[in-house]
Design a protein around this motif. Structure first.
Motif, PDB file in Angstrom:
ATOM      1  N   SER A 154       0.820  -1.212   0.000  1.00 14.16           N
ATOM      2  CA  SER A 154       0.000   0.000   0.000  1.00 14.16           C
ATOM      3  C   SER A 154       0.855   1.262   0.000  1.00 14.16           C
ATOM      4  CB  SER A 154      -0.909   0.018   1.224  1.00 14.16           C
ATOM      5  OG  SER A 154      -1.760  -1.091   1.211  1.00 14.16           O
ATOM      6  N   VAL A 155       1.840   1.299   0.878  1.00 17.86           N
ATOM      7  CA  VAL A 155       2.705   2.472   0.971  1.00 17.86           C
ATOM      8  C   VAL A 155       3.610   2.563  -0.253  1.00 17.86           C
ATOM      9  CG1 VAL A 155       4.585   3.510   2.315  1.00 17.86           C
ATOM     10  CG2 VAL A 155       2.617   2.503   3.475  1.00 17.86           C
ATOM     11  N   GLY A 156       4.038   1.414  -0.733  1.00 15.45           N
ATOM     12  CA  GLY A 156       4.944   1.395  -1.879  1.00 15.45           C
ATOM     13  C   GLY A 156       4.346   1.986  -3.130  1.00 15.45           C
ATOM     14  N   LEU A 157       3.053   1.807  -3.321  1.00 11.09           N
ATOM     15  CA  LEU A 157       2.396   2.405  -4.478  1.00 11.09           C
ATOM     16  C   LEU A 157       2.419   3.927  -4.397  1.00 11.09           C
ATOM     17  CD1 LEU A 157      -0.694   0.072  -4.926  1.00 11.09           C
ATOM     18  CD2 LEU A 157       1.279   0.284  -6.439  1.00 11.09           C
ATOM     19  N   ARG A 158       2.224   4.431  -3.210  1.00  2.89           N
ATOM     20  CA  ARG A 158       2.211   5.887  -3.039  1.00  2.89           C
ATOM     21  C   ARG A 158       3.611   6.485  -3.084  1.00  2.89           C
ATOM     22  NH1 ARG A 158      -2.138   4.947   1.119  1.00  2.89           N
ATOM     23  NH2 ARG A 158      -4.013   5.277  -0.096  1.00  2.89           N
ATOM     24  N   MET A 159       4.598   5.725  -2.611  1.00  6.19           N
ATOM     25  CA  MET A 159       5.964   6.250  -2.540  1.00  6.19           C
ATOM     26  C   MET A 159       6.801   5.881  -3.763  1.00  6.19           C
ATOM     27  SD  MET A 159       6.822   5.667   1.476  1.00  6.19           S
ATOM     28  CE  MET A 159       8.467   6.275   1.264  1.00  6.19           C
ATOM     29  N   ASN A 160       6.207   5.100  -4.665  1.00  7.75           N
ATOM     30  CA  ASN A 160       6.913   4.693  -5.880  1.00  7.75           C
ATOM     31  C   ASN A 160       8.213   3.955  -5.563  1.00  7.75           C
ATOM     32  OD1 ASN A 160       6.649   4.483  -8.573  1.00  7.75           O
ATOM     33  ND2 ASN A 160       7.463   6.505  -9.073  1.00  7.75           N
ATOM     34  N   LEU A 161       8.115   2.937  -4.722  1.00  5.36           N
ATOM     35  CA  LEU A 161       9.291   2.176  -4.300  1.00  5.36           C
ATOM     36  C   LEU A 161       9.866   1.357  -5.447  1.00  5.36           C
ATOM     37  CD1 LEU A 161       8.155   0.862  -0.804  1.00  5.36           C
ATOM     38  CD2 LEU A 161       9.641   2.797  -1.304  1.00  5.36           C
ATOM     39  N   SER A 162      11.147   1.094  -5.353  1.00  7.60           N
ATOM     40  CA  SER A 162      11.852   0.305  -6.357  1.00  7.60           C
ATOM     41  C   SER A 162      11.397  -1.155  -6.288  1.00  7.60           C
ATOM     42  CB  SER A 162      13.353   0.400  -6.099  1.00  7.60           C
ATOM     43  OG  SER A 162      14.048  -0.521  -6.898  1.00  7.60           O
ATOM     44  N   ILE A 163      11.556  -1.854  -7.381  1.00  8.65           N
ATOM     45  CA  ILE A 163      11.165  -3.270  -7.451  1.00  8.65           C
ATOM     46  C   ILE A 163      11.975  -4.130  -6.485  1.00  8.65           C
ATOM     47  CG2 ILE A 163      12.714  -3.891  -9.341  1.00  8.65           C
ATOM     48  CD1 ILE A 163       9.125  -5.099  -9.047  1.00  8.65           C
ATOM     49  N   ILE A 164      13.192  -3.705  -6.142  1.00 10.33           N
ATOM     50  CA  ILE A 164      14.039  -4.476  -5.222  1.00 10.33           C
ATOM     51  C   ILE A 164      13.399  -4.574  -3.841  1.00 10.33           C
ATOM     52  CG2 ILE A 164      15.478  -2.552  -4.456  1.00 10.33           C
ATOM     53  CD1 ILE A 164      17.222  -5.669  -5.233  1.00 10.33           C
ATOM     54  N   VAL A 165      12.606  -3.583  -3.487  1.00 13.29           N
ATOM     55  CA  VAL A 165      11.916  -3.616  -2.198  1.00 13.29           C
ATOM     56  C   VAL A 165      10.958  -4.801  -2.147  1.00 13.29           C
ATOM     57  CG1 VAL A 165      10.290  -2.384  -0.704  1.00 13.29           C
ATOM     58  CG2 VAL A 165      12.143  -1.145  -1.826  1.00 13.29           C
ATOM     59  N   TYR A 166      10.226  -5.010  -3.244  1.00 17.14           N
ATOM     60  CA  TYR A 166       9.233  -6.089  -3.292  1.00 17.14           C
ATOM     61  C   TYR A 166       9.858  -7.464  -3.519  1.00 17.14           C
ATOM     62  CZ  TYR A 166       6.239  -2.065  -3.984  1.00 17.14           C
ATOM     63  OH  TYR A 166       5.606  -0.862  -3.836  1.00 17.14           O
ATOM     64  N   THR A 167      10.974  -7.507  -4.230  1.00 12.94           N
ATOM     65  CA  THR A 167      11.565  -8.804  -4.581  1.00 12.94           C
ATOM     66  C   THR A 167      12.664  -9.252  -3.632  1.00 12.94           C
ATOM     67  OG1 THR A 167      13.133  -7.755  -6.085  1.00 12.94           O
ATOM     68  CG2 THR A 167      11.037  -8.519  -7.019  1.00 12.94           C
ATOM     69  N   TYR A 168      13.221  -8.327  -2.839  1.00 13.20           N
ATOM     70  CA  TYR A 168      14.306  -8.715  -1.942  1.00 13.20           C
ATOM     71  C   TYR A 168      14.034  -8.303  -0.491  1.00 13.20           C
ATOM     72  CZ  TYR A 168      18.823  -8.957   0.330  1.00 13.20           C
ATOM     73  OH  TYR A 168      19.825  -9.236   1.219  1.00 13.20           O
ATOM     74  N   HIS A 169      13.817  -7.025  -0.250  1.00 13.89           N
ATOM     75  CA  HIS A 169      13.739  -6.529   1.122  1.00 13.89           C
ATOM     76  C   HIS A 169      12.521  -7.065   1.879  1.00 13.89           C
ATOM     77  CE1 HIS A 169      17.165  -3.908   0.627  1.00 13.89           C
ATOM     78  NE2 HIS A 169      16.643  -3.439  -0.500  1.00 13.89           N
ATOM     79  N   VAL A 170      11.363  -7.024   1.250  1.00  9.69           N
ATOM     80  CA  VAL A 170      10.157  -7.511   1.937  1.00  9.69           C
ATOM     81  C   VAL A 170      10.222  -9.018   2.179  1.00  9.69           C
ATOM     82  CG1 VAL A 170       7.649  -7.771   1.779  1.00  9.69           C
ATOM     83  CG2 VAL A 170       8.719  -5.595   1.185  1.00  9.69           C
TER      84      VAL A 170
END
Length: 113
Positions: A71-87
């Motif tokens: 939810s927050v990532g959509l608003r903050m335009n997070l990098s794909i690495i956040v979804y594929t590695y960090h989370v």
């Protein structure tokens, strides 16, 4: 600030199914955690407290983390690495901690009454 607006008709239905499954997982995990916590309060057994924390860390926290970051990532335009590695890394570390709590709860000596 740009407000993200999404038409519900544009969202594929399988996302709703996934979201529903995650909510059911959180609800069922919360129920089990609550029951374990009640057991701790009723019988004053530390094992049940550690079990409740461990189950919560395994079943409740990772899905909440995933929903929050999505939810927050959509608003903050997070990098794909956040979804594929960090989370996924954070979710698995939290699960390892939860398993540690459960193992610890099983290894505590029980009081003989």
């Amino acid at each position: 600030m740009v407000v993200l607006q999404v038409e519900l008709a544009d969202v594929p239905q399988f996302y709703f199914v996934l979201f529903l499954v995650v909510l059911v997982t959180i609800a069922m995990g919360s129920f089990v955690v609550y029951q374990a916590y009640r057991g701790y309060r009723r019988h004053d057994r530390r094992q049940m407290l550690f079990l409740a924390v461990g189950i919560g860390l395994i079943t409740v926290v990772p899905p909440l983390l995933a929903i929050t970051v999505a939810s927050v990532g959509l608003r903050m335009n997070l990098s794909i690495i956040v979804y594929t590695y960090h989370v996924p890394l954070a979710e698995n570390v939290i699960r390892i901690l939860g398993l540690g709590f459960i193992i610890y709860s099983l290894s505590l000596p029980s009081r003989s009454t």
